[in-house]
Design a protein around this motif. Structure first.
Motif, PDB file in Angstrom:
ATOM      1  N   ASP A 138       0.809  -1.226   0.000  1.00 37.89           N
ATOM      2  CA  ASP A 138       0.000   0.000   0.000  1.00 37.89           C
ATOM      3  C   ASP A 138       0.843   1.279   0.000  1.00 37.89           C
ATOM      4  N   GLY A 139       2.177   1.135  -0.008  1.00 41.02           N
ATOM      5  CA  GLY A 139       3.032   2.323   0.028  1.00 41.02           C
ATOM      6  C   GLY A 139       3.117   2.946   1.402  1.00 41.02           C
ATOM      7  N   LYS A 140       2.543   2.298   2.400  1.00 39.08           N
ATOM      8  CA  LYS A 140       2.555   2.854   3.762  1.00 39.08           C
ATOM      9  C   LYS A 140       3.249   1.911   4.734  1.00 39.08           C
ATOM     10  N   ARG A 141       2.836   0.654   4.719  1.00 37.01           N
ATOM     11  CA  ARG A 141       3.464  -0.326   5.618  1.00 37.01           C
ATOM     12  C   ARG A 141       4.511  -1.099   4.819  1.00 37.01           C
ATOM     13  N   TRP A 142       5.713  -1.146   5.361  1.00 34.65           N
ATOM     14  CA  TRP A 142       6.845  -1.711   4.641  1.00 34.65           C
ATOM     15  C   TRP A 142       7.475  -2.848   5.411  1.00 34.65           C
ATOM     16  N   PRO A 175      10.254   5.133   1.204  1.00 36.35           N
ATOM     17  CA  PRO A 175      10.499   6.533   0.831  1.00 36.35           C
ATOM     18  C   PRO A 175       9.895   7.504   1.839  1.00 36.35           C
ATOM     19  N   ILE A 176      10.593   8.600   2.070  1.00 31.78           N
ATOM     20  CA  ILE A 176      10.049   9.698   2.877  1.00 31.78           C
ATOM     21  C   ILE A 176      10.105  10.917   1.969  1.00 31.78           C
ATOM     22  N   GLY A 177       8.956  11.288   1.429  1.00 39.05           N
ATOM     23  CA  GLY A 177       8.917  12.307   0.384  1.00 39.05           C
ATOM     24  C   GLY A 177       8.237  13.591   0.821  1.00 39.05           C
ATOM     25  N   ILE A 178       7.889  14.389  -0.170  1.00 36.00           N
ATOM     26  CA  ILE A 178       7.334  15.721   0.058  1.00 36.00           C
ATOM     27  C   ILE A 178       6.143  15.676   1.022  1.00 36.00           C
ATOM     28  N   GLY A 179       5.228  14.725   0.788  1.00 40.68           N
ATOM     29  CA  GLY A 179       4.019  14.643   1.613  1.00 40.68           C
ATOM     30  C   GLY A 179       4.336  14.350   3.065  1.00 40.68           C
ATOM     31  N   ALA A 180       5.309  13.473   3.296  1.00 36.43           N
ATOM     32  CA  ALA A 180       5.670  13.113   4.675  1.00 36.43           C
ATOM     33  C   ALA A 180       6.274  14.305   5.405  1.00 36.43           C
TER      34      ALA A 180
END
Ligand SMILES: [Zn+2]
Length: 428
Positions: A138-142, A175-180
Motif C-alpha cells: 500500500d506504500g505505507k506499511r513496509w 520513501p520519505i517524500g514531500i508529503g511526509a
C-alpha cells in the motif's frame, strides 16, 4: 558493467570528460572517510558541466506474462526493464549523472494480471548493491525482503516476489517524500510550536521550507539541516526525532526554546527526492559539495537565510547539525573547531552520545580546509560547532528515535549550560 555503453546516448560525453578530474569531489559521505576526500575544486563551475540524466517516467508492460513495471510515482527510480524469460526480469537502475557516489537508490511498482511469482534481477549502472529491498502493498506499511527472497546471484542480486493485480512497491528504503515532510511540519505548526516559511525555491521551483521553533528574539541559533542527499532516509528519521524532542512539551525543551531560536531546513533537495536521485539535485549536483561555490539555488537559499537571521540580526550560531545516512553511525567534525576540545560544546555532546551508546558512533575529524561540505563552510563562516551526523542505513526506527531523542536532550542541556540566560554568549 554491461549496460555502460548505453549511457553514451544520454550523457554529453564531451562535457562529461571535462568533469572527470573532479570525480573525487563526488566521493561519498557514504563510502569514503571524510578526512580522505579531496577538497572542492577552486573553480567548481567546471564540475557542473556533466549533464544530468532525468529518468523517463513510464510503464513497461509485458503481455506474455501479463506483468507491468512502473516508475510513475514519487521517489521512484527505474531506468529499464527487460524480460529474460517466463516470469524472469532484469531491471536497470542508473544514476542521474556520472561519476557519482555509488548509492544506487531504486523504486518501482510491479503488478501482474494474475498472481504469479517473479524473479527480478537488479542491474546497477555505475554502482553496486547497497540497499536491501523494502516491500509494500500500500506504500505505507513496509517490510524488508527476506533472505530467501533476495540473494546475490552470479549476475548480481535477484529478488523473488509474488506479484498480483495490486501493485507491489519495491524500494531501496521506505520513501520519505514531500508529503511526509509536509505532514510532519503541519503537525508541529498546528501544535503552535513551530512557524513555517519558505526560504527559496529549488532548481525545479519547488518551495524550500523552513521551520522555526523557539524565541524569535533569541540571540542564539541552533540550525538543523537535512536531506541534501535523496536516498538518506534514516537521516530524515533522525532529524524528525531530534526536532520533535526540541519541540516537546517538557521543562527542558520549553526552557531551551525560551532562550534559543531553532531553525530547521529539513528537506534541502526536494527535486532529487522526487526524482529518486542517488546523490544530486535535479542538475545532478551534489549539494553537499556546493557550500562555497553556491552554484545551486538550494544552497544559496540557506546561505541567504543565515545572512538574514545571523549576520543581519546579530545572532550567534550556537550549533549546527546536518543529518545524513551512511553504512554506520559517524560524526564528521572539523578538526580545528575549538568546541571539539575538552570542555567545548561539541566535545561534551559527542562524549555524551558515546558514553550513552558505547562503540556505536565514532567521530571522524578533518580540517575544514577549503572543502565545500556544509559543516566545513559553516565552521569557516561562523566559527560555530558544526557536525555532520551520519545515521546508519540499517538503524531501525525505534533505535533511531531513541538516539535522536537522546541527542536532542543532550544538545539542549549542553547549550543551556554553556549560555547563561542574562550574560553574553560564552566562547565556543
Ligand atoms: Zn549524505
Amino acid at each position: 558493467m554491461q549496460m555502460g555503453k548505453q549511457r553514451a546516448g544520454r550523457i554529453e560525453w564531451r562535457r562529461l570528460l571535462l568533469a572527470l578530474p573532479f570525480a573525487a569531489v563526488l566521493a561519498a559521505c557514504s563510502t569514503v572517510p571524510e578526512a580522505t576526500r579531496a577538497p572542492a575544486p577552486a573553480t567548481p563551475s567546471e564540475a557542473a558541466t556533466a549533464t544530468a540524466h532525468v529518468q523517463q517516467r513510464r510503464d513497461w508492460h509485458f503481455a506474455a506474462d501479463g506483468v507491468t513495471f512502473s516508475n510513475r510515482l514519487e521517489s521512484a527510480r527505474l531506468n529499464d526493464v527487460r524480460r529474460l524469460g517466463a516470469g524472469d526480469y532484469a531491471v536497470t537502475i542508473a544514476p542521474e549523472i556520472v561519476p557519482i557516489n555509488p548509492s544506487p537508490w531504486y523504486g518501482f511498482t510491479v503488478s501482474a494480471e494474475a498472481e504469479r511469482p517473479l524473479r527480478i534481477e537488479f542491474r546497477y549502472r555505475d554502482g553496486k548493491a547497497r540497499y536491501w529491498p523494502k516491500l509494500s502493498r500500500d506504500g505505507k506499511r513496509w517490510h524488508a525482503a527476506t533472505p530467501e527472497q533476495f540473494a546475490e546471484g552470479e549476475q548480481g542480486t535477484a529478488l523473488t516476489v509474488d506479484a498480483g493485480p495490486q501493485p507491489l512497491h519495491v524500494f531501496a528504503q521506505p520513501p520519505i517524500g514531500i508529503g511526509a515532510f509536509a505532514d510532519w511540519g503541519n503537525a508541529l505548526v498546528e501544535r503552535g510550536v513551530a512557524r513555517r516559511s519558505v526560504i527559496g525555491e529549488s532548481e525545479r521551483d519547488r518551495p524550500l521550507h523552513m521551520l522555526a521553533l523557539g524565541n524569535p528574539d533569541a540571540r542564539e541559533v541552533l540550525l538543523v539541516l537535512g536531506r541534501q542527499h535523496p536516498p538518506e532516509t534514516t537521516g530524515t528519521q533522525a532529524l524528525m526525532g531530534f526536532v520533535d524532542e526540541l519541540a516537546a512539551d517538557s521543562p527542558l525543551a520549553r526552557d531551551f526554546r525560551e532562550r534559543t531560536l531553532v531553525i530547521v531546513v529539513p528537506l534541502l533537495n526536494p527535486d532529487g527526492v522526487v526524482e529518486g536521485n542517488w546523490r544530486g539535485n535535479i542538475n545532478g549536483q551534489d549539494l553537499n559539495r556546493d557550500w562555497g561555490p553556491f552554484t545551486q539555488s538550494e544552497t544559496r537559499a540557506v546561505r541567504d537565510l543565515l545572512e538574514r537571521e545571523l549576520d543581519d540580526k546579530g545572532r550567534r550560531l550556537a550549533f549546527a547539525i546536518d543529518f545524513h545516512s551512511t553504512w554506520s553511525d559517524v560524526f564528521y567534525t572539523v578538526e580545528e573547531a575549538p568546541s571539539r576540545r575538552p570542555g567545548g560544546v561539541l566535545r561534551r555532546w559527542i562524549d555524551d552520545m558515546q558514553q550513552r551508546y558505547p562503540g556505536r558512533i565514532r567521530e571522524s575529524a578533518s580540517p575544514s580546509g577549503n572543502s565545500a561540505v556544509f559543516k566545513n563552510w559553516a565552521f569557516r563562516q561562523y566559527r560555530a560547532p558544526t557536525v555532520t551526523y551520519e545515521v546508519g542505513d540499517k538503524t531501525g526506527s525505534e533505535q533511531l528515535h531513541e538516539l535522536a531523542t537522546f541527542a536532542a536532550d543532550s544538545v539542549m542541556r549542553i547549550l543551556l549550560d554553556a549560555t547563561p540566560p542574562t550574560g553574553p554568549a560564552g566562547a565556543p
